[in-house]
Each structure stands twice: as structure tokens, then as C-alpha cells.
Design an enzyme around this catalytic site. Structure first.
Site, PDB file in Angstrom:
ATOM      1  N   THR A  37       6.778  -7.664  14.454  1.00 33.31           N
ATOM      2  CA  THR A  37       8.246  -7.771  14.410  1.00 33.31           C
ATOM      3  C   THR A  37       8.846  -6.388  14.171  1.00 33.31           C
ATOM      4  O   THR A  37       9.777  -5.957  14.868  1.00 33.31           O
ATOM      5  CB  THR A  37       8.693  -8.740  13.292  1.00 33.31           C
ATOM      6  OG1 THR A  37       8.089 -10.002  13.536  1.00 33.31           O
ATOM      7  CG2 THR A  37      10.202  -8.883  13.248  1.00 33.31           C
ATOM      8  N   SER A  85      -0.205  -6.877  15.823  1.00 31.99           N
ATOM      9  CA  SER A  85      -0.063  -7.525  14.524  1.00 31.99           C
ATOM     10  C   SER A  85      -1.439  -7.855  13.973  1.00 31.99           C
ATOM     11  O   SER A  85      -2.217  -8.559  14.629  1.00 31.99           O
ATOM     12  CB  SER A  85       0.743  -8.812  14.735  1.00 31.99           C
ATOM     13  OG  SER A  85       0.764  -9.574  13.562  1.00 31.99           O
ATOM     14  N   HIS A 105      -2.585  -9.790  11.572  1.00 25.85           N
ATOM     15  CA  HIS A 105      -3.024 -11.147  11.211  1.00 25.85           C
ATOM     16  C   HIS A 105      -3.391 -11.987  12.423  1.00 25.85           C
ATOM     17  O   HIS A 105      -3.903 -13.096  12.281  1.00 25.85           O
ATOM     18  CB  HIS A 105      -2.004 -11.847  10.310  1.00 25.85           C
ATOM     19  CG  HIS A 105      -0.695 -12.190  10.937  1.00 25.85           C
ATOM     20  ND1 HIS A 105      -0.377 -13.467  11.311  1.00 25.85           N
ATOM     21  CD2 HIS A 105       0.389 -11.433  11.238  1.00 25.85           C
ATOM     22  CE1 HIS A 105       0.845 -13.488  11.814  1.00 25.85           C
ATOM     23  NE2 HIS A 105       1.333 -12.263  11.778  1.00 25.85           N
ATOM     24  N   THR A 112       5.563   4.561   0.873  1.00 25.77           N
ATOM     25  CA  THR A 112       4.119   4.641   0.595  1.00 25.77           C
ATOM     26  C   THR A 112       3.381   3.620   1.454  1.00 25.77           C
ATOM     27  O   THR A 112       3.799   2.470   1.579  1.00 25.77           O
ATOM     28  CB  THR A 112       3.851   4.361  -0.907  1.00 25.77           C
ATOM     29  OG1 THR A 112       4.608   5.307  -1.652  1.00 25.77           O
ATOM     30  CG2 THR A 112       2.383   4.498  -1.252  1.00 25.77           C
ATOM     31  N   CYS A 118       6.240 -19.564  13.818  1.00 27.66           N
ATOM     32  CA  CYS A 118       7.317 -18.882  13.114  1.00 27.66           C
ATOM     33  C   CYS A 118       8.681 -19.498  13.405  1.00 27.66           C
ATOM     34  O   CYS A 118       9.664 -19.154  12.769  1.00 27.66           O
ATOM     35  CB  CYS A 118       7.319 -17.391  13.428  1.00 27.66           C
ATOM     36  SG  CYS A 118       7.117 -17.056  15.157  1.00 27.66           S
TER      37      CYS A 118
END
Ligand code: PLP
Length: 379
Positions: free
Chosen positions: A58, A192, A194, A230, A318
């Protein structure tokens, strides 16, 4: 302060800041860079390309549209276009940034697909021109598993709109089909973690050197100043490991998912003869089945299957819970009722035959039960 002048201070390396100049920070930095090279190798990106770690596809998709909004071009040429070209199959993480740019004054062409999910090539070519700023076409669709011929579309874009940035959202494709940045001929690619074994919350944007880079998040020098903050060292290390795994076992992964999906479809089509497969196990992603069960409400089926211990989704995971039927299925010409009767079944790599058969059996039984109940209510 970390006290550890000795050889091996007891700290969790992934919680260290790779920007710190002390030895521990440098160890974290080395891990981040090793993971970057694994991701680069996974997608066959040249040394010159940026591999920008971020929170997921995204963010990567938003990054490329941010770049486009700033007038970045694929190659130096005259003029900066104002036109965006995407397909009707794209994920909302592409469609919504594109629509936002359109609200800000760009023009947006959404190229349709036919009932088999094949892109309208003539409309695609017609949309391209000297004013085209960015073209975004996904490698494979997340709901149907259908694939687009990205390499040949990239050639068309280079010919008809050489100034345009050609981006592909490869979130669903990585780890399920060969994806090679250089061979695809794209300027930018989103992925992505995952989707191929890393935890959620880590992904990357791959950006060709020729595209004028522009930061997505300001406020730090991290990621070559292109994404401040970070680094998510733990996620980055994990995506590096997952990338190596996915690259070195791709053929076996594909074979295991494809034979599992074929088995699921064989069981479903013999147990529910009027079930309809949207897409193709052979030509699409090896792990994704989009199946319509006429007369069954997909949301109810998802719940019934969940109770039976089988996790599937109605449309994209999603967008579950959205009242509207899937825009992807609607783009293929399904009616609202057909789209609301369609579930997506995804297989993990290396699932054993027993588990696959148990899942398929639960689907067949749940559909039969729902239909029986409906008839009983109708009596
Ligand atoms: N693009 C596609 C094609 C996807 O399938 C997904 C997630 O399912 C995304 C983008 C969003 O990815 P992420 O969850 O990493 O932000």
C-alpha cells in the site's frame, strides 16, 4: 546506553538503530543491507535500482503516485504529463491514489477487462500518449489470480509513451510466479512481505535509477532519504529471509500450490456441479481460486467455513465487510448477486494432501447445507 565493549554484547540486534555509528548499530545496518540484496535478487532488480523498504505494498503504491504527482518521469524527455492509466482490476492501494491525483487535476483512464479478465489492449494503447505520466498494471490480481502480460504492456508503454513511469503492483505475484524487474521492463515495482512468508508490515518499492526519486516520508536520511524514520529492522531481516526462501524454492512452491488448487477445484466441481471458477488454475496464480456458488451468500459461507476451521474470504480480505460487491468481479461483468456469491480460496505452499482435501470437503458440505437450509426456509 548499551554496555558491551566485549566481543558479544547481549542485545537484540533487530532493536538497534542502523543509523547509529557504534558497532551495534553497524551490525544492524549490515543486516538491513543483506536483506536489501536478498530482495533485489528475488525480483532480479539491477544494482542501480533503489530497493526502498517500507510498510508494505500500500505504501509502495502510494509512493510511486507521490512521485508521479511531483512530475517524475521514467526517462528524460520533454514535458511532464498529466494523465494516469490504470486497469479496472487494480487493488484500491493503486486505484485510490490514482483517483486522488485525478481530483487534483490529472486525467485518469481506467482500462477495462473482459469477462475472462483479459485487458482491453486496444483501449490500453489508445489511452497512451505524450501526456501520460504514469501507468500502473498489476502482475496478478489478488481476488481472481488472473495475470496481466506486464512485459509486453511495458514494451507498448515504452513505444507509445516513453516518458511515462510504468509501475507494477507485484504484491500477489511474488513467491507464486517468476517476477523479474529487468525482464518485465518496468520502472517501478511494489511488493509486500506478508504475501511470501514475512510478517505483515514490511514491503518494498523497487525503483529504476532512471526515475527521479522523491521521498515518501520526510524527516530522516534513512533509505537514501526516500523514506525517513528508523528502519523496521526486524521486518527487514524477516523479508530478507523470506525473499531467499521464495527465490530458492520457487519452482517447488508453484508446483505444490498448483497441484493443491487443482485438487480443490476437482473436489468442488464434482461436489457442487454448478460452481463456477473465475480465472484459470493453469494460466493464473497457482494458489488462488475464485469460485461462485450460485445462490449462496459468500459472507455466510465464509462464516460457516470459519466455524468448520477453514479460512477463506469473500472478495479481497482487506475489503471484507464492505457492503459493495467486489469491484474486480464487477469489472469482469459479474452481476452484484454473482459477485456476492463468490469466495476466494487461497492455498499456502506445501500444504499436505489431507489438509487440502479436508478444506475442499468442508466447502462442498457447507454449500450443500446452506442450500438445504434455504430450501427448508422456503417450504
Ligand atoms: N496490492 C495488492 C495486489 C494486494 O493484494 C495487497 C494486499 O492484499 C496490497 C496491494 C496491499 O499490500 P499491503 O497489505 O502490504 O499494504
Amino acid at each position: 546506553m548499551l554496555i558491551g565493549a566485549g566481543a558479544d554484547p547481549k542485545v537484540c540486534e533487530t532493536s538497534l538503530n542502523p543509523s547509529a555509528i557504534h558497532r551495534l548499530g553497524q551490525r544492524a545496518k549490515a543486516m538491513v543491507e543483506a536483506a536489501r540484496e536478498e530482495v533485489r535478487a528475488l525480483v532480479g532488480a539491477p544494482k542501480s535500482a533503489h530497493v526502498i523498504f517500507c510498510s508494505g505494498a500500500t505504501e509502495a503504491n502510494n509512493h510511486i503516485f507521490t512521485l508521479a504527482a511531483r512530475g517524475a518521469r521514467a526517462r528524460a524527455s520533454t514535458g511532464v504529463g498529466k494523465q494516469i492509466v490504470v486497469t479496472s482490476f487494480e487493488h484500491p492501494a493503486v486505484l485510490e491514489p490514482a483517483q486522488e491525483l485525478a481530483r487534483l487535476g490529472s486525467s485518469l483512464a481506467i482500462i477495462p477487462v473482459d469477462t475472462s479478465g483479459v485487458l482491453d489492449q486496444a483501449a490500453f494503447e489508445k489511452a497512451l500518449g505524450t501526456d501520460t505520466q504514469i501507468v500502473s498494471v498489476m502482475c496478478a490480481n489478488n481476488e481472481t489470480g488472473l495475470r496481466f502480460p506486464v512485459a509486453s504492456l511495458a514494451r507498448t508503454v515504452k513505444e507509445k509513451a516513453p516518458q511515462a513511469i510504468f509501475h507494477t503492483d507485484a504484491a500477489q505475484a511474488i513467491g507464486k510466479m517468476p517476477v523479474n524487474f529487468a525482464e518485465l521492463g518496468v520502472d517501478a515495482l511494489s511488493l509486500s512481505g506478508h504475501k511470501f512468508g514475512a510478517p505483515a508490515g514490511i514491503g518494498a518499492l523497487i525503483l529504476a535509477e532512471s526515475v527521479a526519486a522523491y521521498p515518501m516520508i520526510r524527516g530522516g536520511t534513512q533509505e537514501s532519504r526516500l523514506r525517513g524514520g528508523t528502519e523496521n529492522v526486524l521486518g527487514i531481516v524477516a523479508i530478507g529471509v523470506a525473499a531467499r526462501e521464495a527465490r530458492t524454492s520457487l519452482t517447488e512452491r508453484i508446483e505444490s500450490m498448483r497441484s493443491g488448487a487443482a485438487l480443490v477445484w476437482q473436489e468442488i466441481s464434482s461436489g457442487v456441479p454448478d460452481a463456477l471458477l473465475r480465472g484459470s488454475i493453469d494460466a493464473g496464480l497457482p494458489n488462488t481460486l475464485s469460485v461462485t456458488f450460485p445462490g449462496c451468500n459468500a459472507d455466510d459461507l465464509v462464516v460457516a467455513l470459519d466455524i468448520a476451521g477453514v479460512c477463506v474470504s469473500a472478495g479481497a480480505a482487506c475489503s471484507s465487510g464492505k457492503p459493495d460487491p467486489s469491484h474486480v468481479l464487477r469489472a469482469m461483468g459479474l452481476t452484484g448477486a454473482e459477485a456476492r456469491s463468490t469466495i476466494r480460496i487461497s492455498l499456502e505452499p506445501f500444504m499436505d494432501r489431507e489438509t487440502v482435501l479436508r478444506g475442499a470437503d468442508a466447502i462442498v458440505k457447507s454449500v450443500a447445507l446452506m442450500r438445504e437450509q434455504r430450501c427448508a426456509h422456503a417450504v
